[in-house]
Design an enzyme around this catalytic site. Structure first.
Site, PDB file in Angstrom:
ATOM      1  N   THR A   1      52.101  42.966  43.183  1.00 23.66           N
ATOM      2  CA  THR A   1      50.755  42.581  43.581  1.00 23.66           C
ATOM      3  C   THR A   1      49.837  43.762  43.315  1.00 23.66           C
ATOM      4  O   THR A   1      49.842  44.741  44.063  1.00 23.66           O
ATOM      5  CB  THR A   1      50.728  42.192  45.070  1.00 23.66           C
ATOM      6  OG1 THR A   1      51.616  41.095  45.259  1.00 23.66           O
ATOM      7  CG2 THR A   1      49.328  41.772  45.501  1.00 23.66           C
ATOM      8  N   LYS A  50      47.311  35.411  42.987  1.00 24.55           N
ATOM      9  CA  LYS A  50      48.152  36.035  44.023  1.00 24.55           C
ATOM     10  C   LYS A  50      47.290  36.646  45.133  1.00 24.55           C
ATOM     11  O   LYS A  50      47.554  36.442  46.324  1.00 24.55           O
ATOM     12  CB  LYS A  50      49.035  37.109  43.373  1.00 24.55           C
ATOM     13  CG  LYS A  50      49.797  37.999  44.343  1.00 24.55           C
ATOM     14  CD  LYS A  50      50.810  37.238  45.182  1.00 24.55           C
ATOM     15  CE  LYS A  50      51.567  38.199  46.100  1.00 24.55           C
ATOM     16  NZ  LYS A  50      52.394  37.458  47.079  1.00 24.55           N
TER      17      LYS A  50
END
Lengths: 298, 298
Positions: free
Chosen positions: A98, A174
């Site tokens: 991420t 995300k």
């Protein structure tokens, strides 16, 4: 891809290690590298080979990275003996961390310039889901590279969603998802506090909410952690929550998208970390919501 | 309760009318009253009897009220020919509207003083769920009165959650639930805007979110309305959204529970109504989130 190519796995935190284990279980040859080599041991015992550097892990043509933040990804990718220097022509870097969309765009350009491909492939789900091949994967990048690596992603996930060829698209998906999770946690934290201060059982209300309009894993599980005050061991660390909200806000600022809820969450996480909760699960922001209402915690 | 007692239904908006129809379908004798009598006609055709006043609707011993706000509930309950003047000894008022906990507490006391009972029983779900007996019901009030009226609630709902005898407990649960729904809508609105401004398909991201970590009706359906820009006809009117957030904030202020997300939502709803969206579905706050990011709507 009839034969299973070697997959390098760079970054063996709980998620990276679970992914490597899953690949091994499903018959993929796996090379592993981690900054501190102790994490490699259980995987070597399962049949992985040790790579001396990220570059060496990338030598098989497909390398997957799963590290904690932008700085770590930059370091394993572009550093001396980084992934970029190890990938042969036509190689693919599956970047599953991420990270900021801005870094993804930069790295994608650097890969393209080097004749290799960068595929962003962040995931939803926790390490046990990775170990069972039950993650949800968002991916974006060059079409051919996505085709090459799809069998790897399908080994890790129950569903792979393709967001096209804008390099950083999957990273925005995300960040948006993590922001929505944090928002659900904050909404529960405020609601449960309101209930408790009215003398109503938050546990019982949670039972109603999470079996009716909010019958989804996030509400059921995270809400359960809040009513049980079960913040250790962290499923997802508060400090990482602040990092991800910061990334979402930066991604919003870059394109001109105000995110008022994310702004509230940022202050909440900062306060919670100031109260010494940085290494608890991020659902522990519920303690701060309760304390703000004068409820005594700890 | 071997025999089915007459149930009065006061307030025949879309939800009250669906409830009355469900009771009739399941063999309950029903008396109906509405401020404007036209809404009574379809129910009279199904076998309901017309009550001339709320008091008359209450004469059978059980009366259910479903009206739009505090003022309307006060008017049908305590006004001339109101429910309180019509309920005989031992009678029960099932108060199912979304109203302030403060009013619920006041009315409960007034009922007790008159020798009758007030049961708060707000619901989650929309009129079609009421018509099918699939609502989720939260109830609170005196134990004996809850026992008496449980068969009615079980006719309307798939689950009845008992929050004890604090009169307004169920109202706080309802306000908390509506606040959590509004928060989920705002989080999606912000996220989808962030995605669109990055050139990523919000529709496709919604597909991922609502089939994975957010596989719940609220995300699936409301998120679908947002990506489809389907705000008419309203499932739940924007103006009612502002009303409910106002009630949640007031309930928080009363007991000292700060609700930062609710504060953001209040401003969002006020702005959306200022933009002429008061009679659209409350998911139309997504238009304001998009416009705040410079996206053109309409």
């Amino acid at each position: 891809m009839a034969e299973k190519t070697q997959v390098g796995v760079v970054g063996l935190g709980s998620m990276g290690a679970a992914m490597a284990a899953r690949l091994l279980d499903q018959g993929w040859p796996v090379a592993v590298w981690n900054r501190s080599p102790a994490a490699e041991e259980p995987l070597l015992a399962k049949g992985a080979v040790r790579a001396a550097t990220p570059a060496e892990a990338a030598a098989g043509g497909i390398v997957l990275s799963m590290v904690s933040d932008d700085a770590a990804l930059k370091s394993v990718t572009t550093g001396d003996a980084g992934i970029l220097s190890g990938l042969g022509e036509g190689g693919v870097h599956l970047s599953m961390s991420t990270v900021s969309p801005a870094l993804a765009a930069d790295l994608a350009a650097a890969h393209q310039a080097a004749g290799v491909a960068y595929v962003a492939a962040p995931v939803f789900g926790q390490p046990p889901a990775a170990a069972a091949g039950q993650l949800w994967v968002a991916m974006s990048g060059p079409a051919a590279a996505k085709d090459t690596t799809r069998p790897v992603l399908e080994t890790l996930g129950q569903a792979v969603h393709d967001f096209g060829d804008v390099p950083e698209a999957a990273n925005v998906v995300k960040l948006g998802g993590n922001f929505m999770i944090a928002a659900a946690v904050e909404a529960m934290a405020e609601t449960f506090t309101l209930l408790e201060k009215h003398g109503v059982s938050a546990r019982q209300a949670h039972e109603l909410y999470s079996t009716s309009i909010f019958a989804a894993p996030i509400y059921r599980n995270y809400g359960g952690f809040i009513v049980d005050r079960k913040f250790e061991p962290p499923r997802f660390r508060m400090k990482l929550g602040l990092k991800d909200i910061g990334l979402a806000l930066a991604a919003g600022e870059k394109v001109g998208a105000p995110l008022p809820f994310a702004a509230v969450l940022r202050e909440r996480f900062i306060g919670s970390i100031a109260h010494g909760r940085g290494d608890l699960d991020w659902t522990a922001i519920a303690l701060d919501a309760a304390e703000a209402a004068g409820l005594k915690e700890d």
